[in-house]
Design a protein around this motif. Structure first.
Motif, PDB file in Angstrom:
ATOM      1  N   GLY A 461      17.461  25.741  20.258  1.00 53.59           N
ATOM      2  CA  GLY A 461      16.272  26.177  20.648  1.00 53.59           C
ATOM      3  C   GLY A 461      16.077  24.775  21.524  1.00 53.59           C
ATOM      4  O   GLY A 461      14.955  25.446  22.360  1.00 53.59           O
ATOM      5  N   SER A 462      17.107  24.255  22.179  1.00 55.21           N
ATOM      6  CA  SER A 462      16.548  23.409  23.686  1.00 55.21           C
ATOM      7  C   SER A 462      17.065  24.083  25.377  1.00 55.21           C
ATOM      8  O   SER A 462      16.531  23.354  25.641  1.00 55.21           O
ATOM      9  CB  SER A 462      17.952  21.698  23.511  1.00 55.21           C
ATOM     10  N   GLY A 463      17.935  25.695  24.385  1.00 54.87           N
ATOM     11  CA  GLY A 463      18.220  25.852  25.865  1.00 54.87           C
ATOM     12  C   GLY A 463      19.471  25.500  27.018  1.00 54.87           C
ATOM     13  O   GLY A 463      19.861  25.719  27.892  1.00 54.87           O
ATOM     14  N   TYR A 464      20.376  24.775  25.711  1.00 55.18           N
ATOM     15  CA  TYR A 464      21.411  23.679  26.558  1.00 55.18           C
ATOM     16  C   TYR A 464      22.155  24.507  26.977  1.00 55.18           C
ATOM     17  O   TYR A 464      22.969  25.785  25.854  1.00 55.18           O
ATOM     18  CB  TYR A 464      21.869  22.324  25.353  1.00 55.18           C
ATOM     19  N   ARG A 465      22.687  25.008  28.472  1.00 63.06           N
ATOM     20  CA  ARG A 465      23.961  25.681  28.183  1.00 63.06           C
ATOM     21  C   ARG A 465      24.924  24.781  28.767  1.00 63.06           C
ATOM     22  O   ARG A 465      24.817  24.332  30.080  1.00 63.06           O
ATOM     23  CB  ARG A 465      23.600  26.861  29.466  1.00 63.06           C
ATOM     24  N   ASN A 466      26.113  24.808  28.141  1.00 63.88           N
ATOM     25  CA  ASN A 466      27.491  23.740  28.531  1.00 63.88           C
ATOM     26  C   ASN A 466      28.612  25.091  28.614  1.00 63.88           C
ATOM     27  O   ASN A 466      29.056  25.034  27.387  1.00 63.88           O
ATOM     28  CB  ASN A 466      27.612  22.502  28.261  1.00 63.88           C
TER      29      ASN A 466
END
Length: 543
Positions: A461-466
Motif C-alpha cells: 500500500g505504501s508504494g515502496y519500490r526498492n
C-alpha cells in the motif's frame, strides 16, 4: 501468540483477565477431557463484521471472506495447534530430496457442492490461473512453481525451479483455496458470478446472502467426512454496531464471534458470564500486526526523514495499552515477534522523541508556519471496527504535537481498498496483515513492488519500490538453506526499518467469544479461518 493455547496478556490488562484466561484454558483443553458424543442438529448464529466484499478467499484475502468461506471450501491441508500440516483434501504429500518436486495425493470420493468430482485438474487450474496470477499472497508463495503435472485424478505434482519451504505453510482453505475448474475456466475470473454464490467441497453449502443482513450456509449431506457436520445450518449476521454485537452475544442471539467481535473494554465483562467463553486460542497461524502505510509517492512523505519523524511521534506503548486495552503489544518490526526465528529489528528503533522529530521535519524543509502548522495529511483506517478508528484518532492527536494536522476519513471496505491499493488517494493508511507462519507468505506482499497501484487489496500500500528489497524477497522464495533464508529476512528488516515506508505499530491479540454450550475440539492454529464441521451444541433443542 505462538503456542497451543495462547492466553490474553494479563499483565497488560493491569492484572485483570483471570476469568478470560480460565475460559481460554477450558476452550483449549476441550479435547483433553472425556467428551460426550456430538449431537446432530441446531443452527449456529455467528457474527460477521464487517460484511464481506466477496465470498471467495482465492480472490480476496480479507478476513471476513476467510471467516465465512472456511466452512464452504476445504483446504488441501489443515493446521494443528502447533501449525503442522494435517490431511484435508490432500491425504499425504512428499517433497523430493532436492526440494524441487512436491507430490500431493488427493482424497478420493470428494465432490463439489454441485455434484461434480473434485480432482487434480481443479488444483492445477487454480494454481496456474488464480494463485500465481491473482491471489495477493500466493503470487510470491508459488512463484517458484514452473509446472504442474496431474498423472491421474488424485495426484498433483508441483515442479519448482528452486525449493520453496513456504508452500506447505499456505495450503489450507484460506491460504490456497481451490476453485472448481468447471465453473471458472474460460470465464472472467474476477467477475465470475460464483464468486458470490460459491460452490465448494466443504462441510456447508452456500444458500443465501441478504446483503447488509445475513449469510446462510446449510449442512452438506454429501460431505466426504461421513457423519459431519453436526450442525444443520450456520447463519452469519452482519451487526455493524459494536454494542449491538456485545448485546447479541450476551442475550444468546448469536453464539460465536471471532477477531475480537466486541469492544475490547467489554471482553473481560463477557468472559465472566457463565453463558459465554472468551479465548485467544486459534489465531496462531495469523501472527497479525497493525501498521501505518505512508504513501511514499506523496510530496510530504517522499523523504525518509519525514517518515522517521512521524515514527518518533507515535507512541506504540500508548496504542497497545490505551487504544487496544492491552490486547496488543508494541511492534518493532514488520516481522512479528511470534515468528521468533525471523524477527530481528537490527537495533533500529524509533522511541518517542519529539525534539528529534521536530529536528528531522525541519531538516526535510517542513518548518512550522506562523500558525505552528507544517502541513496536513489524510489518515484512512481499515473499517473493521472502533479499535482501528481509535488508532487513527490517536495518530491524529500525536501528529498535532509536532505541527502536522491530520484529517481522519471513514469509508466502507470496498472504498478503502480502492483508495489505497487502486487510486492511491491517501497519505497514511492504517491496516493489519497476517504474517502467517512464514514471512514469505504474509510479510513479503507488503513490500514487493510488483503489485503497486494494481488494485490488489492487502499488498504493497505504501508504494515502496526498492530493487534491493525486491531482490531479497525474491531470493527467499527459492532459498533452501534455513540459516541463509533467515539472514536474508534479517537484512530485509534493517532496510525497510530504515527506509520506513510502513511503520509497524502493534502486534495484535485477537480473541473469540462463543456460547458455553457450543462444543468443538481444541482450536487448531488456523481455527479463525477454519470449518464448523466439528462444532455442535450440548443442548440442541435450545438452539
Amino acid at each position: 501468540m505462538r503456542g497451543a493455547a495462547a492466553l490474553l496478556a494479563v499483565a497488560l490488562l493491569g492484572g485483570t483477565g483471570s476469568a478470560m484466561a480460565q475460559d481460554a484454558a477450558k476452550a483449549g483443553a476441550s479435547t483433553a477431557s472425556a467428551e460426550p458424543a456430538p449431537k446432530r442438529g441446531g443452527t449456529l448464529t455467528a457474527i460477521i463484521q464487517p460484511e464481506p466484499v466477496i465470498l471467495t478467499a482465492a480472490l480476496n484475502s480479507a478476513a471476513p471472506t476467510g471467516v465465512v468461506t472456511g466452512s464452504i471450501f476445504d483446504g488441501l491441508v489443515d493446521y494443528d495447534s502447533k501449525l503442522n500440516p494435517v490431511p484435508a483434501l490432500a491425504t499425504s504429500w512428499e517433497t523430493s530430496k532436492d526440494g524441487r518436486t512436491l507430490t500431493l495425493k488427493l482424497r478420493p470420493g470428494v465432490t463439489w457442492h454441485d455434484g461434480k468430482p473434485f480432482t487434480s485438474a481443479d488444483v492445477k487450474w487454480t494454481l496456474e490461473e488464480v494463485w500465481k496470477k491473482i491471489h495477493p499472497r500466493n503470487q510470491a508463495t508459488f512463484a517458484k512453481v514452473i509446472s504442474v503435472d496431474t498423472p491421474d485424478d488424485l495426484t498433483v505434482v508441483l515442479h519448482l525451479s528452486e525449493p520453496s519451504v513456504a508452500i506447505l505453510s499456505s495450503l489450507n482453505s484460506n491460504g490456497a483455496q481451490v476453485l472448481p475448474k468447471h465453473l471458472y475456466e474460460g470465464t472472467d475470473i474476477l467477475n465470475n458470478p460464483y464468486n458470490n454464490k460459491p460452490v465448494g467441497t466443504g462441510a456447508f453449502v452456500f444458500k443465501e446472502w441478504s446483503r447488509g443482513n445475513y449469510l446462510v450456509l446449510e449442512r452438506n449431506p454429501n460431505y466426504w467426512d461421513k457423519g459431519k457436520p453436526y450442525l444443520d445450518k450456520v447463519i452469519f449476521k452482519v451487526i455493524p454496531d459494536a454494542a449491538g454485537r456485545a448485546a447479541a452475544l450476551e442475550k444468546g442471539e448469536v453464539q460465536y464471534g471471532v477477531l475480537s467481535p466486541v469492544p475490547l473494554k467489554d471482553a473481560e465483562r463477557l468472559s465472566k458470564l457463565p453463558t459465554l467463553r472468551v479465548s485467544t486460542a486459534g489465531y496462531e497461524w495469523l501472527s497479525p500486526w497493525l501498521f501505518a502505510d505512508f504513501n511514499v509517492e506523496r510530496p510530504q512523505l517522499k523523504d525518509p526523514k519525514v517518515r522517521q519523524a512521524l515514527a518518533h511521534v507515535i507512541d506504540r506503548n500508548t496504542i497497545s495499552k490505551v487504544v487496544w486495552f492491552g490486547f496488543a503489544q508494541p511492534a518493532t518490526s514488520p516481522i512479528p515477534s511470534t515468528l521468533a526465528a525471523f524477527h530481528d529489528a537490527g537495533g533500529i528503533s524509533y522511541p518517542v522523541d519529539l525534539k528529534k522529530a521536530e529536528a528531522l521535519l525541519d531538516e526535510a524543509g517542513y518548518k512550522r508556519g506562523a500558525d505552528g502548522t507544517r502541513f496536513s495529511l489524510d489518515v484512512d483506517y481499515i473499517p473493521y471496527g472502533d479499535d482501528f478508528k481509535r488508532t487513527a484518532e490517536y495518530i491524529k492527536q500525536a501528529l498535532k504535537r509536532v505541527g502536522i494536522e491530520a484529517n481522519v476519513r471513514t469509508q466502507d471496505t470496498a472504498a478503502y481498498t480502492k483508495r489505497v491499493y487502486g487510486d492511491r488517494d491517501f497519505d497514511i493508511a492504517i491496516t493489519w496483515f497476517a504474517a502467517f507462519s512464514d514471512p514469505q507468505v504474509g510479510v513479503s506482499r507488503a513490500y514487493l513492488s510488483g503489485a503497486v497501484g494494481k488494485n490488489i487489496p492487502w499488498t504493497n500500500g505504501s508504494g515502496y519500490r526498492n530493487p534491493k528489497v525486491d531482490a531479497q524477497l525474491t531470493a527467499v522464495q527459492g532459498e533452501a538453506d534455513v540459516e541463509k533464508r533467515i539472514q536474508i529476512f534479517k537484512d530485509f528488516q534493517k532496510t525497510v526499518l530504515t527506509d520506513l515506508p510502513s511503520l509497524p505499530l502493534v502486534e495484535l491479540k485477537f480473541f473469540t467469544v462463543e456460547a458455553a454450550n457450543l462444543r468443538h475440539p481444541a482450536p487448531t492454529g488456523d481455527q479463525v479461518y477454519g470449518s464448523f464441521r466439528d462444532f455442535w451444541f450440548e443442548d440442541v433443542k435450545a438452539n
